[in-house]
Design an enzyme around this catalytic site. Structure first.
Site, mmCIF file in Angstrom:
data_model
loop_
_atom_site.group_PDB
_atom_site.id
_atom_site.type_symbol
_atom_site.label_atom_id
_atom_site.label_comp_id
_atom_site.label_asym_id
_atom_site.label_seq_id
_atom_site.Cartn_x
_atom_site.Cartn_y
_atom_site.Cartn_z
ATOM 1 N N ARG A 7 -44.709 -1.585 5.750
ATOM 2 C CA ARG A 7 -44.071 -2.548 6.632
ATOM 3 C C ARG A 7 -45.076 -3.296 7.508
ATOM 4 N NH1 ARG A 7 -38.428 -1.623 7.533
ATOM 5 N NH2 ARG A 7 -38.603 -2.466 9.622
ATOM 6 N N ASN B 117 -37.834 -0.708 17.685
ATOM 7 C CA ASN B 117 -38.189 -1.879 16.890
ATOM 8 C C ASN B 117 -37.504 -3.084 17.504
ATOM 9 O OD1 ASN B 117 -39.472 -0.152 15.164
ATOM 10 N ND2 ASN B 117 -38.138 -0.512 13.418
ATOM 11 N N GLU C 205 -46.415 -20.976 -3.610
ATOM 12 C CA GLU C 205 -46.359 -19.523 -3.670
ATOM 13 C C GLU C 205 -47.710 -18.934 -4.083
ATOM 14 O OE1 GLU C 205 -44.939 -15.534 -3.700
ATOM 15 O OE2 GLU C 205 -44.512 -17.360 -2.578
ATOM 16 N N CYS D 158 -42.200 -2.922 12.621
ATOM 17 C CA CYS D 158 -42.348 -1.538 13.083
ATOM 18 C C CYS D 158 -41.429 -0.613 12.291
ATOM 19 C CB CYS D 158 -41.998 -1.437 14.557
ATOM 20 S SG CYS D 158 -42.895 -2.579 15.614
#
Length: 612
Positions: A27, A102, A485, A2
């Site tokens: 985000r 948050n 990855e 958040c």
């Protein structure tokens, strides 16, 4: 996860908050909202919307919020569905107190039950709304900050809060515990944010709040205290990131921009870390004395996600160069097992943001065992760097794309340099060998540039394979983590199921999955296991797997095995992960673009995971 932004000053708050909120889109979020104290300072007006910030922006265009102080938020759902009611900000019963939050309130159900019995009426299913009602309960005959302080003492969990009230319209309150919160210092205005990137365009003077610190912002002042009301003097940190680094600069996506930034970032990092004349490595922030490093007998690397994969490569690097045993733990598991650590075990914590909740918890547990902690981090002043005994900053600049690219190779570079540094401190590397390694790593940016010049070829290959329903990535030795990855990148942004595997283990299960509907990416660069990797490729081909090979220029054998080959420049096996990473990133990126996926903001993901 958040995002929080707050503003108090003399300018209209709405456009400033909206601009800052947009800088936090990376985000990850599912709804957004804004609250502004009215122009006459008697009321607070709130607008909220599920979905993208653009939905909120349309509402604000029709119903402008006039005022010079306010809060805004992007929410990543933890409690309650992503809808207008559950979106932040949240208010008390009277609509006089507004909160953005948050984190996670672990004891909210107990608190909510008590508040309901006292007559408080709840509108949402969130844990956050409990905070607004607690502040309302305590906000009788005392300043707003004291009501917030009393509330904070009752909360169990993690939180970063922004709070305003029309009863004290000239104040903006912030407090944190377990989730990041920063203060931006301006002239005739001040800012609150969960991330430096949100306020970079407005100020570069930032104060990082520590655990349990509360800040009161006014137009002209910043006052920080702890939960015991003791004043704390905080010196602002100057952020040297350029706002242009947080913009696309002509690229279609942030991720593509950040892939292309890697050679320059590594070149800059090497320029900062390598001594003139090439005689050694310099770490100004690495405050663990060399005498203590000489006595280190074991290393434990702790990280999550992409940083964990960097740590796995680090294991190969450190064991090869320093001849010291290394273990690598996923932070969320590390923090819950019995830790057999002591002063002779160095813990290396890796995090791009420095705010990863599980990694922070693991570091605190390690310090409790007496182990020294070295962090590898991108964000100056972040929580992780403040908890660590020593720090190696990667100086990669703001990474906006949720799927990490440049932060990964910067972390790898930091691990290589630390391995050279530690080997020199332990006096187990000869000057000649060290000089050769330093020469090799200096060449990496130039070799990466050569990979990037081949982007069109990789893009065409990616588009040809974008229809496959699943992928298997195979690697061996130091490039086994590269396979992990590569698989993570693909599933993060394209939503195609993908698995990374040690190629030698393929016969122990995954080979059963291989058929003409699965694409298999094989990393076959020169080294000790090259011939064995070729055998693994033959095993895939004999089962009709569609093989893509990442090979080295001049490798004719690879071309004989598959028509789909991505060639990379020749490099020593030890440094190959720094080269292999780029075609894997580009492959994932172009497949996702072909599938019309939201590359920079993939669903359900967040850039900085600040809750467990």
């Amino acid at each position: 996860m958040c995002g929080i932004v707050g503003y108090i000053g003399k300018k209209p708050a709405q456009p400033i908050l909206l601009e800052s909120l947009r800088r936090l889109e990376y985000r990850g979020y599912d709804s957004s909202g804004m609250a502004v104290i009215s122009r006459d300072k008697h009321d607070i007006f709130i607008r909220k919307a599920p979905g993208k910030i653009s939905a909120l922006e349309k509402i604000l265009a029709k119903r402008v919020l006039l005022g010079t102080a306010g809060l805004a938020h992007t929410r990543w759902a933890t409690h309650g569905a992503p809808n207008k009611i559950n979106a932040h900000p949240h208010t008390d019963c009277k609509g006089e107190v507004v909160v953005v939050h948050n984190g996670i309130i672990e004891n909210f159900e107990t608190l909510k039950s008590d508040l309901v019995k006292e007559g408080h009426v709840f509108r949402s299913q969130t844990d956050t709304e409990v905070i607004a009602h607690l502040i309302e309960k305590f906000y009788v005959g005392i300043p707003l900050e004291e009501a917030v302080r009393k509330t904070a003492r009752l909360i169990t969990g993690s939180f970063a809060l922004g709070v305003i009230s029309c009863r004290e319209p000239d104040k903006l309150i912030g407090i944190r515990w377990g989730s990041p919160l920063v203060v931006g210092i301006g002239k005739g205005e001040n800012f609150l944010a969960s991330d430096v990137a949100a306020i970079l365009g407005r100020t570069k003077e930032v104060v990082f709040l520590n655990e349990g610190e509360l800040v009161v912002l006014t137009t002209d002042s910043v006052s920080v205290t702890n939960l015991e009301k003791e004043a704390i003097i905080k010196k602002p940190v100057h952020i040297d990131w350029d706002i242009a680094q947080a913009q696309k600069q002509g690229y279609k996506h942030f991720m593509l921009k950040e892939i292309n930034e890697q050679p320059k970032i590594i070149e800059n990092l090497l320029g900062m870390r390598l001594a003139q004349g090439g005689s050694g490595v310099i770490f100004k922030e690495q405050n663990i004395p060399q005498e203590r490093l000489r006595n280190i007998k074991n290393i434990c690397i702790v990280a999550c996600g992409t940083a964990y994969h960097a740590g796995l490569v680090g294991k190969y690097i450190l064991e090869s160069i320093c001849s010291i045993p290394v273990t690598v733990d996923v932070s969320s598991e590390f923090r819950y097992r019995k830790l057999l650590l002591d002063k002779d075990t160095l813990v290396i914590a890796i995090s791009q943001s420095g705010e990863t909740a599980d990694t922070l918890a693991g570091v605190k547990a390690a310090k409790g065992c007496g182990a020294p902690v070295l962090s590898i981090c991108n964000v100056v002043g972040s929580s992780l760097t403040r908890e660590s005994d020593g720090v190696i900053y990667t100086h990669a600049g703001p990474e906006i794309g949720v799927a990490s690219t440049k932060a990964y190779t910067a972390q790898l570079t930091a691990l290589y340099l630390f391995a050279f540094y530690l080997a020199a401190a332990k006096q187990i590397i000869s000057p000649g060998v060290l000089a050769k390694h330093l020469e090799d790593i200096r060449n990496i940016p130039r070799l990466q540039e050569r990979v990037l010049k081949n982007q069109n070829t990789i893009a065409r290959l990616a588009r040809r394979h974008s229809h496959f329903g699943s992928f298997l990535f195979l690697g061996r030795n130091i490039n086994y983590p590269s396979a992990l990855e590569g698989a993570l990148k693909l599933k993060e942004i394209s939503y195609i199921p993908a698995e990374g595997y040690a190629a030698g283990e393929m016969k122990h299960g995954p080979i059963a999955l291989i058929d003409e509907y699965r694409a298999v990416v094989c990393i076959a660069t020169p080294g000790a296991v090259y011939e064995k990797m070729l055998s693994n490729i033959q095993e895939v081909l004999s089962r009709k797997g569609k093989v893509i090979i990442i090979a080295t220029e001049g490798d004719n054998t690879a071309k004989e095995l598959s028509e789909e080959v991505i060639y990379t420049p020749r490099v020593e096996e030890l440094f190959s992960p720094l080269i292999v990473a780029l075609p894997l990133q580009l492959l994932a990126y172009h497949i996702a673009v072909k599938r019309n996926c939201d590359v920079d903001q993939p669903r359900n993901l967040a850039k900085s995971v600040t809750v467990e």
